[in-house]
Enzyme design. Structure first.
Site, mmCIF file in Angstrom:
data_model
loop_
_atom_site.group_PDB
_atom_site.id
_atom_site.type_symbol
_atom_site.label_atom_id
_atom_site.label_comp_id
_atom_site.label_asym_id
_atom_site.label_seq_id
_atom_site.Cartn_x
_atom_site.Cartn_y
_atom_site.Cartn_z
ATOM 1 N N SER A 294 50.460 56.782 -66.127
ATOM 2 C CA SER A 294 49.038 56.463 -66.197
ATOM 3 C C SER A 294 48.158 57.704 -66.377
ATOM 4 O O SER A 294 48.194 58.339 -67.413
ATOM 5 C CB SER A 294 48.638 55.668 -64.942
ATOM 6 N N ASP A 305 48.306 66.799 -77.637
ATOM 7 C CA ASP A 305 47.744 66.505 -78.958
ATOM 8 C C ASP A 305 46.831 67.622 -79.452
ATOM 9 O O ASP A 305 46.753 67.889 -80.654
ATOM 10 C CB ASP A 305 46.979 65.181 -78.924
ATOM 11 N N LYS A 319 52.963 53.977 -68.826
ATOM 12 C CA LYS A 319 51.920 53.012 -68.448
ATOM 13 C C LYS A 319 50.644 53.375 -69.203
ATOM 14 O O LYS A 319 49.913 54.275 -68.815
ATOM 15 C CB LYS A 319 51.661 53.022 -66.945
#
Length: 429
Positions: A294, A305, A319
């Site tokens: 999460s 990224d 998740k």
């Protein structure tokens, strides 16, 4: 009470009938079917109240129906009765009672996402990926997640017996754990090798962002300067979305951090970084594993990224959904999945997880003894070295350092940071 329930059901029918009358013709059929299903629910409810072998509590029966409706959607949607709702609010503030484990539901059993650091569950040896099959000898199968969590909670200093099924272990594991007040210090830090900052975030509570900034500031002051940061998110089950965004923002100066997308496009949200990097561009390594879920995946995904950090470890939990807490009448609440979240590259990690840039499985290091070879000392009548043997230092020592449990993933992260720092210095020269 029966008359109240009957009036409630009748009122629901009237409201739904009025809604059907004002609904466009192409939607009337679907609404009519919904009416039939609600009528069916009323019939079943009335039949249970009248003919079940034992008298039932109306409130508990309706709560069970709500729980079943939400649990059928996904493992993270559930009903929170007033007691559980109050406990959830305390937990997000960083202090709560229980065993100290983050759990989810899988295959009808309670699955441990991760044990929380320095809690009774962690001390007892509960591991991420364990399946809890019994609580005090009673099977978990058939309970909702909320019901199982409620049974694991209890008075401080009381014991609970849990039965665990663990991958790779044939026999069930029986553990007795003493409940305690769980106070979570979500951020901890230390210096590694005198000039590397190591910060572990165990969960994302209301104090995480401020704790992170304070910890890094103290480490930089202690060392004079640091070469880089190891951000340890292993076995971090997640927590508050806004804290995950704030932690990511602490290291990013621009660009998107995360986006959430619900069923309606208009409800999509994007969260962007502000011009602030508390590490001043110094290299970062993020550690993750199968217990990272999460909010911790949001941080790892954002830094990965943007190429702000190297992610090292093993595949994360996966998740990728967002739950919204909706307060309800009677002091309860509904936890409902309302959106999926996406990393800056537009990738959903739901049921996939974050793939590390460098995969490093946790391993145990051991010193391998070389093959025994003949030496001068093996020759007959060899000369001594002219020194008092009692003063000679022991080559092997007491073995204390070799016997310490070594964190292989952390060692690899340190080596990586040192290598990056070394090349950075060469570039400056």
């Amino acid at each position: 009470m029966r008359n109240v329930v009957t009036c409630f059901l009748a009122a629901s029918v009237v409201i739904l009938s009025l809604a059907i009358l004002t609904t466009p013709k192409n939607e009337v059929a679907a609404s009519s079917e919904t009416y039939k299903q609600l009528n069916l629910f009323g019939d079943v409810f009335a039949k249970i109240r009248e003919d079940y072998v034992e008298e039932v509590d109306d409130a508990k029966l309706i709560e069970a129906a709500i729980n079943g409706m939400l649990a059928s959607l996904d493992p993270h949607s559930s009903y929170l009765n007033p007691e559980n709702y109050s406990g959830m609010k305390i937990q997000t503030r960083g202090k709560f009672g229980g065993l100290g484990i983050e759990v989810t539901m899988e295959g009808g059993l309670v699955k441990v996402v991760t044990p929380i650091d320095d809690t009774p569950a962690a001390a007892a040896g509960v591991q991420a990926g364990d399946f809890i099959t019994h609580l005090d000898g009673e099977p978990v199968l058939g309970l909702t997640l909320s019901q199982a969590v409620e049974r694991m909670r209890g008075l401080v200093d009381t014991d609970i017996s849990i039965t665990i099924r663990r991958e790779g272990v044939k026999e069930p594991i029986e553990l007795t754990i003493t409940r305690a007040i769980i106070t979570v210090q979500s951020v901890r830090g230390r210096l590694e090798d005198e000039d590397l900052a190591y910060v572990r975030i165990s969960s994302f509570t209301e104090q995480t962002d401020s704790g992170l900034r304070k910890t890094i500031k103290n480490l930089i002051e202690e060392a004079g300067d640091v070469k880089g940061l190891i951000l340890d998110l292993r076995n971090n089950p997640g927590g508050l979305l806004d804290q995950a965004i704030a932690v990511s923002d602490a290291f990013l100066t621009k660009g998107e951090i995360v986006s959430t997308r619900g069923r309606e496009v208009k409800n999509s949200q994007r969260y962007n970084a502000t011009p602030d990097d508390i590490m001043d561009g110094k290299p970062i390594v993020v550690l993750i594993n199968g217990g990272s879920a999460s909010a911790s995946e949001i941080v790892a995904g954002a830094l990965q990224d943007h190429r702000r950090a190297v992610v090292l470890g093993t595949q994360s939990f996966g998740k990728g959904s967002v739950q919204t807490i909706v307060p309800l009448q009677g002091d309860g609440a509904m936890r409902m999945t309302t959106a999926r979240y996406y990393t800056p590259s537009g990738t959903s990690i739901q049921a996939k997880g974050i793939t590390p840039d460098i995969e490093v499985k946790q391993s145990r290091l051991e010193v391998l003894e070389p093959a025994r070879r003949r030496s001068e000392a093996d020759l007959r009548n060899h000369l001594d070295n002219g020194e008092d043997e009692d003063k000679a230092e022991s080559v092997d020592g007491d073995g204390t350092e070799d016997e310490k449990a070594l964190d292989y993933q952390l060692l690899r992260a340190k080596d990586l940071l040192k290598g990056v720092s070394l090349f950075a210095r060469k570039d400056l020269n």
